[in-house]
Design a protein around this motif. Structure first.
Motif, PDB file in Angstrom:
ATOM      1  N   LEU B 309      37.665  40.624  30.190  1.00 22.32           N
ATOM      2  CA  LEU B 309      37.180  41.190  31.450  1.00 22.32           C
ATOM      3  C   LEU B 309      38.413  41.521  32.284  1.00 22.32           C
ATOM      4  N   THR B 311      40.500  43.757  35.382  1.00 18.87           N
ATOM      5  CA  THR B 311      40.519  44.552  36.601  1.00 18.87           C
ATOM      6  C   THR B 311      41.978  44.839  36.942  1.00 18.87           C
ATOM      7  N   ASP B 312      42.316  46.108  37.136  1.00 23.13           N
ATOM      8  CA  ASP B 312      43.696  46.469  37.479  1.00 23.13           C
ATOM      9  C   ASP B 312      44.681  45.861  36.491  1.00 23.13           C
ATOM     10  N   THR B 327      40.196  36.752  31.219  1.00 22.19           N
ATOM     11  CA  THR B 327      40.009  37.522  32.436  1.00 22.19           C
ATOM     12  C   THR B 327      41.365  37.891  33.020  1.00 22.19           C
ATOM     13  N   LEU B 328      41.558  39.188  33.243  1.00 24.79           N
ATOM     14  CA  LEU B 328      42.814  39.689  33.799  1.00 24.79           C
ATOM     15  C   LEU B 328      42.532  40.315  35.156  1.00 24.79           C
ATOM     16  N   LEU B 329      43.382  40.020  36.130  1.00 22.84           N
ATOM     17  CA  LEU B 329      43.216  40.582  37.463  1.00 22.84           C
ATOM     18  C   LEU B 329      44.584  40.958  38.018  1.00 22.84           C
ATOM     19  N   GLY B 330      44.803  42.267  38.193  1.00 22.65           N
ATOM     20  CA  GLY B 330      46.042  42.710  38.841  1.00 22.65           C
ATOM     21  C   GLY B 330      47.291  42.425  38.026  1.00 22.65           C
ATOM     22  N   VAL B 331      47.189  42.507  36.713  1.00 17.75           N
ATOM     23  CA  VAL B 331      48.348  42.238  35.858  1.00 17.75           C
ATOM     24  C   VAL B 331      48.521  43.367  34.838  1.00 17.75           C
TER      25      VAL B 331
END
Lengths: 369, 369
Positions: B309, B311-312, B327-331
């Motif tokens: 999952l 995002t960015d 889960t990845l966020l902003g990386v």
């Protein structure tokens, strides 16, 4: 000022802590976790912190029914009479008012104080001194909040604006001042401007007030909510508790104590703030959490035990939760949260956005919430 | 030019692939892994690719004893007579020379070709055409390498410099040219300068040569190594193999075929290059690996099946190996390799440095190598 009397402390233990996902879960919310590596959960630390300023048996916890067993397990000394299990979340005003109303019926016009179950305070002496002054000022009829001396222009907290000193029993209080108003979380420029005035403190959401004063304010501001709370409190220590609770609780207005009482009463001049210079954090997100942990020799902060091997990853936060070796290479300020069913990789800069991730999990990943 | 004869292919299957740690391990090296999500390992893909250009039963694999069972299991059609198990790693010259010397004793002066077990080639037709021309040129006495048309100034590969066209049997070859020299991995400016000349190809480490020509060159360049290889090859298909191998193999010089033969023979004018325009990659590190995978709708490349999952996080590479939700966020461009005992978080920019991490694991983490 006379020596302050003991306090009946109320600890609302709610909130999902979604910005700390996947560490914090629906079934294991923030307050039930040890987020500082101290060996005590945030709830246990809150209990420990309040014990010296509360009367014997004078700490109550208000939490969701689902978490009631865990709360009793973590707080061996709480006593079942001090556990208020909510059938459903109705926000902080209902939770605090119910515990205050029951305390009033049991003990008279005691001073009560609400303290979140999931904050961290690192200066116990300053906390106790602030609470004792707050209790004295509350005895005189004020709603008293404890305002944290801001050490940086945070955009993550609301602020309380202090005015002239308060008089208690004809004498000027040690440090308490009238509250001119409360603010929402400001943007960075506004926060810097607040700090420059010297008038603003962080609003830590701690309110200390005589039970009768609180309930009178509630009656004036939110009469329907006050009436519902009174009906439940009247039945609380009798045989009709479950029936009344099941019938009335779902009808109560969902509103925060800040909006229901603190803001309107401040506008009337009835709120005071006791400034406190103490390490305080609401551990709202991984950026906050990182700030609470010590760096290891590679500049990485690790929550709990775990094997972390880091190169060029200064400022990183690792929460090892599976016993695996976590290896970081060239990822400064990265946040890695390793749990058995979900792994999060983000950066401290994006810490506030983690709640959006939880919101986007969707039905197929509902078990991860 | 006559229709090219079939080839005896030699596949050196060695190398730890430490830049792909923790995916690639001592016990599960790169060539035994499916790194393209195709369902076939790199070794299996190499075998599949060579089958159309090799003679029947004409593919041999040289690997460490520890990996021999896995190689036989992955290559059901190999045949035990085509498996060369090395008691210890002696680099590519000994591996290729042994297989070539045994092929010569079994089949005469056949053309042999060495092809790494852990490369990816995406244009089978171009590969086959290049190999067939290389075999024809090798039949005429050249050591032939296949030079990949560079589509960007890579600093991760060595280069081969092409000169004038080669003549075979009095006719100019289709595309083969004399090799003027080989280069080490260049810096970025040098690589760009190479590309601008039009003379340079990537050195893919594929060498095609008549077995007798190879062994004669070895005899001239490295007589002691040639003598040791001859002694082992003489004994290989008889009862003394194990005794001779155990006695002689550990004494062989460790040297790459590039240094032992390609470079000195090129200086004598004996090496040709067949240029090939085909997708090729040595899958040396996670940056290369990312380039081989398709992006999903969020711009993330995922190797194999797994719940991701993001995002960015455009450009990210995830290798989910534990069934957990990643889960990845902003990386953006992050690399997350999730295995049961080790988790790596880095970025594609740092892909080449992963081998240093493996080097720093130390005795306490030796089980993770």
């Amino acid at each position: 000022m006379p020596h302050a009397e003991p306090l009946h402390a109320i600890v609302p233990a709610g909130g999902a802590g979604t910005r700390l996902w996947p560490l914090s879960r629906r079934g294991a919310p923030k307050f039930l976790l040890d987020l500082t590596g101290s060996g005590r959960t945030l709830l246990q630390q809150t209990f420990d912190r309040l014990a010296p300023v509360a009367s014997a048996g004078g700490i109550a916890v208000v939490t969701g029914s689902a978490h009631a067993p865990a709360v009793l397990e973590q707080l061996g000394n709480l006593g079942e009479e001090n556990l208020f299990a909510e059938p459903s979340p109705r926000d902080s005003m209902a939770a605090i008012a119910l515990a205050a109303a029951v305390a009033r019926r049991r003990h008279g016009d005691v001073v009560v104080g609400s303290f979140a179950a999931d904050h961290v305070i690192t200066d116990q002496d300053a906390f106790e001194a602030a609470v004792r002054e707050a209790v004295a000022v509350a005895r005189a009829g004020y709603v008293v909040t404890i305002g944290i001396e801001a050490d940086h222009p945070s955009t993550a907290f609301g602020y309380v604006r202090a005015g002239d000193p308060v008089e208690v029993d004809g004498a000027v209080a040690d440090s308490a001042r009238h509250v001119l108003g409360f603010t929402e979380k400001p943007d960075a420029d506004t926060a810097a401007a607040y700090l420059a005035t010297g008038q603003y403190r962080w609003n830590a959401g701690m309110f200390v007030v005589r039970a009768d004063v609180l309930l009178d304010h509630l009656c004036a501001q939110r009469p329907e909510l006050a009436s519902g709370i009174a009906e439940i409190a009247d039945a609380w220590d009798g045989p009709a508790r479950d029936e009344v609770l099941a019938r009335v609780w779902p009808t109560l207005e969902k509103v925060a104590i800040d909006h229901a009482i603190a803001e309107p009463v401040a506008a009337q001049g009835g709120v005071a703030v006791v400034p406190a210079a103490m390490g305080w954090d609401d551990v709202g997100d991984f950026e906050n959490l990182a700030g609470l942990l010590q760096e290891d020799q590679s500049g990485v902060r690790v929550l709990g035990d775990g094997d972390v091997l880091a190169t060029d990853a200064a400022g990183a936060l690792v929460v090892p939760g599976t016993g695996r070796t976590v290896t970081l290479l060239g990822v400064p300020d990265v946040v890695v949260v390793d749990t058995p069913d979900a792994l999060l990789v983000t950066t401290r800069e994006h810490a506030q956005r983690v709640k959006n991730v939880v919101g986007s999990l969707g039905p197929s990943r509902d078990h991860l919430r």
